[in-house]
Design an enzyme around this catalytic site. Sequence first.
Site, PDB file in Angstrom:
ATOM      1  N   GLU A   1      38.642  47.657  46.945  1.00  0.00           N
ATOM      2  CA  GLU A   1      37.577  47.039  46.324  1.00  0.00           C
ATOM      3  C   GLU A   1      37.702  45.306  46.037  1.00  0.00           C
ATOM      4  O   GLU A   1      37.429  44.902  45.228  1.00  0.00           O
ATOM      5  CB  GLU A   1      37.135  47.734  44.965  1.00  0.00           C
ATOM      6  CG  GLU A   1      36.801  49.065  45.209  1.00  0.00           C
ATOM      7  CD  GLU A   1      36.254  49.956  43.911  1.00  0.00           C
ATOM      8  OE1 GLU A   1      36.333  48.942  42.865  1.00  0.00           O
ATOM      9  OE2 GLU A   1      36.366  51.145  44.111  1.00  0.00           O
TER      10      GLU A   1
ATOM     11  N   GLU B   1      36.421  58.693  49.884  1.00  0.00           N
ATOM     12  CA  GLU B   1      35.951  59.246  48.465  1.00  0.00           C
ATOM     13  C   GLU B   1      34.851  59.910  48.386  1.00  0.00           C
ATOM     14  O   GLU B   1      33.847  59.541  47.539  1.00  0.00           O
ATOM     15  CB  GLU B   1      36.223  58.165  47.450  1.00  0.00           C
ATOM     16  CG  GLU B   1      37.458  57.478  47.410  1.00  0.00           C
ATOM     17  CD  GLU B   1      37.684  56.190  46.363  1.00  0.00           C
ATOM     18  OE1 GLU B   1      36.651  56.239  45.288  1.00  0.00           O
ATOM     19  OE2 GLU B   1      38.673  55.424  46.442  1.00  0.00           O
TER      20      GLU B   1
END
Length: 355
Positions: free
Chosen positions: A158, A264
């Site tokens: 991220e 994910e």
Amino acid sequence: MKLTRRAMIGSTLALGACKQPARSQTIAPVAALAPLRTAPFPVGVCLQAGQLADPALASLLVSQFSQVTPEWEMKMEAVLKPDGTFGFTAADAIAAYAATNGLRLHGHTLIWYSQDGGEAFARVANGGESFRNAYRNYILGVAGRYRGRAAAWDVVNEPVAEDGEGFRDCIWRRNLGMDYVAHAFRHAQEADPGAVLFLNDYNLETNPKKRRTFLMLAEQVLKAGAPLGGLGTQTHLSVDVAPGAIKEAVRDLASLGLPIHISELDVSTTSTRLMQPDTLRINTQQAALVGEAVEAFMSLPPQQRYAITVWGVRDIDSWLRRAETRTAATERPLLFDDGGAPKPAASAFLKAAGR
Ligand code: G3I
């Protein structure tokens, strides 16, 4: 046609207004499904050490999945102690379970803006040699411990700003500049030359600007000669995501030629736009999105199909059910229900995978 967020919202609202099922996807009965792991690519799931004590979860996991990602216990929050020492008890338990059960281990995650190393890094956060050494030593210590056992790592997680405009502020960037990304990949390769090294981020399906910034960073890391070996798109979705957004994102992300990890996958079912809870429609929309993700992945050249990982075994195991939100208890984001029975999304997954 480029789907803007406004168009996506407009199309969903229009559908809501006409009260038609969002997609007339036929869903095969979910009984007698083949295991997900029969798909022609690795199918992963996240795992916590404590879950291994649940025999129902453990047996469903080994029957359905071929790869595991530690949900949190290989992260800095679990590994790095305030005095700078490392604790690997839970991470080792997951690695041992993976080895015993023939599951590929995907390491997650070495460097993340949201975990700053606490006191151990605060003591050296002056941008100097001591910080650089601590940064390298952390990555060598963690990735080195699983050398030859972890097939891959999410090296940096991220890095892109929430809105896609540039990159996140974090201790790593403040002390090392944006070179923290390339350095992390170099240290990870030094620790484990055989691991595939991923850059991982989220909302790449629903925020084209964020996806462009993510790809720009990936190109910069490659140009710097750092060993970036794959791109992870977390694919945390909502049932409201418009058809086609996933396929467009995967096509874009694959443009660099690197292996792709849908890393994910889950589909939040607390729709912000459905007028009232409509289980059949939510299951249909969830199945259609999971099917689209697998179809997008299957459209990649085989050498770019790293894995699809779902972020939890059963609905009850989802991080979304642990969120402190009004709707957490109603979340049904995964492929198996609370009791471990396959849902329409599992059927759609296998159908799109050609099983
Ligand atoms: O299990 C312990 C419990 O014993 C203890 O009482 C409690 C309070 O301290 O903590 C529990 O551990 C928590 C763990 O989740 C299990 O619930 C950790 O504190 C908590 O930090 C951890 O959160 C994880 C989060 O990442 C931060 O690491 C979530 O499970 C995990 O699903 C989430 O996963 C992230 C990915 O790594 C990156 N992409 C987004 C995704 C969702 O946020």
